[in-house]
Scaffold this motif. Structure first.
Motif, PDB file in Angstrom:
ATOM      1  N   ASP A   1     -22.351  15.208  -8.001  1.00  0.00           N
ATOM      2  CA  ASP A   1     -23.544  15.471  -6.634  1.00  0.00           C
ATOM      3  C   ASP A   1     -24.822  15.144  -7.964  1.00  0.00           C
ATOM      4  O   ASP A   1     -26.467  15.000  -8.174  1.00  0.00           O
ATOM      5  CB  ASP A   1     -23.424  16.622  -5.797  1.00  0.00           C
ATOM      6  CG  ASP A   1     -22.826  16.705  -5.154  1.00  0.00           C
ATOM      7  OD1 ASP A   1     -22.328  15.901  -4.744  1.00  0.00           O
ATOM      8  OD2 ASP A   1     -22.358  18.091  -4.863  1.00  0.00           O
TER       9      ASP A   1
ATOM     10  N   TYR B   1     -30.948  12.347 -10.876  1.00  0.00           N
ATOM     11  CA  TYR B   1     -31.503  12.559  -9.623  1.00  0.00           C
ATOM     12  C   TYR B   1     -30.235  13.479  -9.121  1.00  0.00           C
ATOM     13  O   TYR B   1     -28.926  12.460  -8.530  1.00  0.00           O
ATOM     14  CB  TYR B   1     -31.375  10.713  -8.949  1.00  0.00           C
ATOM     15  CG  TYR B   1     -32.516  10.308  -9.569  1.00  0.00           C
ATOM     16  CD1 TYR B   1     -33.950  10.686  -9.679  1.00  0.00           C
ATOM     17  CD2 TYR B   1     -32.211   9.499 -11.274  1.00  0.00           C
ATOM     18  CE1 TYR B   1     -34.895  10.049 -10.352  1.00  0.00           C
ATOM     19  CE2 TYR B   1     -33.013   8.956 -11.577  1.00  0.00           C
ATOM     20  CZ  TYR B   1     -33.942   8.430 -11.554  1.00  0.00           C
ATOM     21  OH  TYR B   1     -35.379   8.243 -12.396  1.00  0.00           O
ATOM     22  N   PRO B   2     -30.775  14.050  -7.473  1.00  0.00           N
ATOM     23  CA  PRO B   2     -29.073  14.746  -6.642  1.00  0.00           C
ATOM     24  C   PRO B   2     -28.654  13.639  -6.020  1.00  0.00           C
ATOM     25  O   PRO B   2     -29.640  12.466  -5.881  1.00  0.00           O
ATOM     26  CB  PRO B   2     -30.151  15.108  -6.280  1.00  0.00           C
ATOM     27  CG  PRO B   2     -31.832  15.702  -6.969  1.00  0.00           C
ATOM     28  CD  PRO B   2     -31.881  14.552  -7.351  1.00  0.00           C
ATOM     29  N   CYS B   3     -27.947  13.282  -6.211  1.00  0.00           N
ATOM     30  CA  CYS B   3     -27.520  11.646  -5.087  1.00  0.00           C
ATOM     31  C   CYS B   3     -27.448  12.237  -3.253  1.00  0.00           C
ATOM     32  O   CYS B   3     -27.764  10.720  -3.107  1.00  0.00           O
ATOM     33  CB  CYS B   3     -25.174  12.345  -5.663  1.00  0.00           C
ATOM     34  SG  CYS B   3     -25.086  11.363  -6.902  1.00  0.00           S
ATOM     35  N   ARG B   4     -27.841  13.061  -3.422  1.00  0.00           N
ATOM     36  CA  ARG B   4     -28.196  13.408  -1.777  1.00  0.00           C
ATOM     37  C   ARG B   4     -29.824  12.462  -1.592  1.00  0.00           C
ATOM     38  O   ARG B   4     -29.462  12.177  -0.452  1.00  0.00           O
ATOM     39  CB  ARG B   4     -28.705  14.531  -1.649  1.00  0.00           C
ATOM     40  CG  ARG B   4     -29.728  16.004  -2.054  1.00  0.00           C
ATOM     41  CD  ARG B   4     -29.209  16.870  -1.290  1.00  0.00           C
ATOM     42  NE  ARG B   4     -30.480  17.382  -2.174  1.00  0.00           N
ATOM     43  CZ  ARG B   4     -30.803  18.422  -2.972  1.00  0.00           C
ATOM     44  NH1 ARG B   4     -29.455  18.540  -4.167  1.00  0.00           N
ATOM     45  NH2 ARG B   4     -31.412  19.055  -4.267  1.00  0.00           N
ATOM     46  N   ASP B   5     -30.974  13.061  -3.009  1.00  0.00           N
ATOM     47  CA  ASP B   5     -31.615  11.987  -2.623  1.00  0.00           C
ATOM     48  C   ASP B   5     -31.898  10.440  -3.079  1.00  0.00           C
ATOM     49  O   ASP B   5     -32.147   9.567  -1.783  1.00  0.00           O
ATOM     50  CB  ASP B   5     -32.626  12.583  -3.739  1.00  0.00           C
ATOM     51  CG  ASP B   5     -33.234  14.150  -3.852  1.00  0.00           C
ATOM     52  OD1 ASP B   5     -32.997  14.037  -3.051  1.00  0.00           O
ATOM     53  OD2 ASP B   5     -33.381  14.336  -4.899  1.00  0.00           O
TER      54      ASP B   5
ATOM     55  N   ASP C   1     -28.940   8.447  -1.493  1.00  0.00           N
ATOM     56  CA  ASP C   1     -28.550   8.454  -0.274  1.00  0.00           C
ATOM     57  C   ASP C   1     -29.544   8.457   0.939  1.00  0.00           C
ATOM     58  O   ASP C   1     -29.214   7.816   2.048  1.00  0.00           O
ATOM     59  CB  ASP C   1     -27.062   9.878   0.144  1.00  0.00           C
ATOM     60  CG  ASP C   1     -26.121   9.757  -0.762  1.00  0.00           C
ATOM     61  OD1 ASP C   1     -25.993   8.854  -1.225  1.00  0.00           O
ATOM     62  OD2 ASP C   1     -24.792  10.672  -0.697  1.00  0.00           O
ATOM     63  N   ARG C   2     -30.866   8.806   0.168  1.00  0.00           N
ATOM     64  CA  ARG C   2     -31.108   9.097   1.524  1.00  0.00           C
ATOM     65  C   ARG C   2     -32.454   8.013   1.125  1.00  0.00           C
ATOM     66  O   ARG C   2     -33.468   7.862   1.653  1.00  0.00           O
ATOM     67  CB  ARG C   2     -31.903  10.228   1.440  1.00  0.00           C
ATOM     68  CG  ARG C   2     -31.297  10.717   2.182  1.00  0.00           C
ATOM     69  CD  ARG C   2     -32.154  12.424   2.558  1.00  0.00           C
ATOM     70  NE  ARG C   2     -31.156  13.670   2.902  1.00  0.00           N
ATOM     71  CZ  ARG C   2     -31.226  14.783   1.687  1.00  0.00           C
ATOM     72  NH1 ARG C   2     -32.889  15.387   1.300  1.00  0.00           N
ATOM     73  NH2 ARG C   2     -30.953  16.445   2.617  1.00  0.00           N
TER      74      ARG C   2
END
Length: 61
Positions: free
Chosen positions: A24, A50-54, A56-57
């Motif tokens: 992540d 960087y967090p992967c969720r950021d 992806d957005r």
């Protein structure tokens, strides 16, 4: 985010390698080791992560 590691060269290498295995977390860059100002046997390493969720957005990188 900026992560600063301070430790022996072996410790910093081991933790950097461990960070690359986290699913992540995206590692954008890793600096060369810089001498530590406080302890002659230690180095400083800077990591841009960087967090992967950021990502992806539509965030960085």
């Amino acid at each position: 985010m900026k992560i600063r590691l301070i430790g022996t060269p072996a410790e910093c290498t081991a933790l950097t390698d461990a960070l690359f295995t986290l699913p992540d977390l995206f590692i954008g860059s890793v600096s060369e080791p810089y001498p530590s100002h406080r302890h002659p046997a230690h180095v400083r390493v800077y990591i841009d992560a960087y967090p992967c969720r950021d990502i992806d957005r539509g965030g960085r990188p």
